[in-house]
Scaffold this motif. Structure first.
Motif, short mmCIF file in Angstrom:
data_model
loop_
_atom_site.label_atom_id
_atom_site.label_comp_id
_atom_site.label_asym_id
_atom_site.label_seq_id
_atom_site.Cartn_x
_atom_site.Cartn_y
_atom_site.Cartn_z
N PRO A 1 2.75 -14.17 -0.11
CA PRO A 1 1.78 -14.32 0.99
C PRO A 1 0.35 -14.25 0.44
O PRO A 1 0.08 -13.58 -0.56
N ALA A 2 -0.56 -14.94 1.09
CA ALA A 2 -1.97 -14.93 0.68
C ALA A 2 -2.81 -14.37 1.82
O ALA A 2 -2.94 -14.99 2.88
N TYR A 3 -3.40 -13.22 1.60
CA TYR A 3 -4.24 -12.57 2.61
C TYR A 3 -5.55 -13.33 2.73
O TYR A 3 -6.26 -13.54 1.74
N LEU A 4 -5.86 -13.80 3.92
CA LEU A 4 -7.03 -14.61 4.22
C LEU A 4 -7.10 -15.87 3.34
O LEU A 4 -8.16 -16.38 3.05
N PHE A 5 -5.97 -16.33 2.91
CA PHE A 5 -5.83 -17.51 2.05
C PHE A 5 -6.53 -17.35 0.70
O PHE A 5 -6.73 -18.32 -0.01
N LEU A 6 -6.89 -16.13 0.34
CA LEU A 6 -7.63 -15.90 -0.91
C LEU A 6 -6.89 -14.99 -1.88
O LEU A 6 -6.82 -15.28 -3.06
N VAL A 7 -6.38 -13.87 -1.40
CA VAL A 7 -5.75 -12.87 -2.25
C VAL A 7 -4.24 -13.00 -2.13
O VAL A 7 -3.68 -12.80 -1.06
N GLU A 8 -3.61 -13.35 -3.22
CA GLU A 8 -2.16 -13.54 -3.20
C GLU A 8 -1.45 -12.24 -3.56
O GLU A 8 -1.78 -11.61 -4.56
N PHE A 9 -0.49 -11.85 -2.73
CA PHE A 9 0.30 -10.66 -2.97
C PHE A 9 1.63 -11.06 -3.61
O PHE A 9 2.13 -12.16 -3.36
N PRO A 10 2.24 -10.19 -4.39
CA PRO A 10 3.54 -10.51 -4.95
C PRO A 10 4.61 -10.53 -3.84
O PRO A 10 4.50 -9.81 -2.85
N PRO A 11 5.63 -11.37 -3.99
CA PRO A 11 6.67 -11.46 -2.95
C PRO A 11 7.68 -10.32 -3.06
O PRO A 11 8.88 -10.53 -3.15
#
Length: 91
Positions: free
Chosen positions: A40-50
């Motif tokens: 997932p990408a928080y605010l389309f900027l910060v990508e979190f690991p799945p």
């Protein structure tokens, strides 16, 4: 006199924290029971690991933002505009 009990600001803050916690728990459970998730990408900027922790953080942060920004606007307006005569021009 200090206010006791669970009213007003305390209630709103408690409800806010409970809803953010539910978002984190939903993210954690999603990553637990669903396979082949994309990060997932928080605010389309910060990508979190799945991972479970990544989805929990994403869910909590997303709900905190979606609920927190309007809540802060309500607080700002309620503190700034409390007198109806202060909005209209004086004659």
């Amino acid at each position: 006199m200090p206010q006791r009990g669970f009213r007003g600001r305390r209630f709103v803050l408690g409800l806010y924290l409970a809803l953010v916690s539910v978002g984190g728990a939903a993210g954690y459970l999603t990553a637990t029971f669903v396979d082949n998730l994309k990060p997932p990408a928080y605010l389309f900027l910060v990508e979190f690991p799945p991972t479970q922790l990544g989805f929990a953080a994403y869910g909590a942060l997303t709900l905190a933002t979606v609920l927190g920004v309007p809540l802060l606007l309500v607080v700002y307006v309620s503190q700034s505009i409390d007198d109806p005569d202060s909005v209209s021009p004086k004659n």
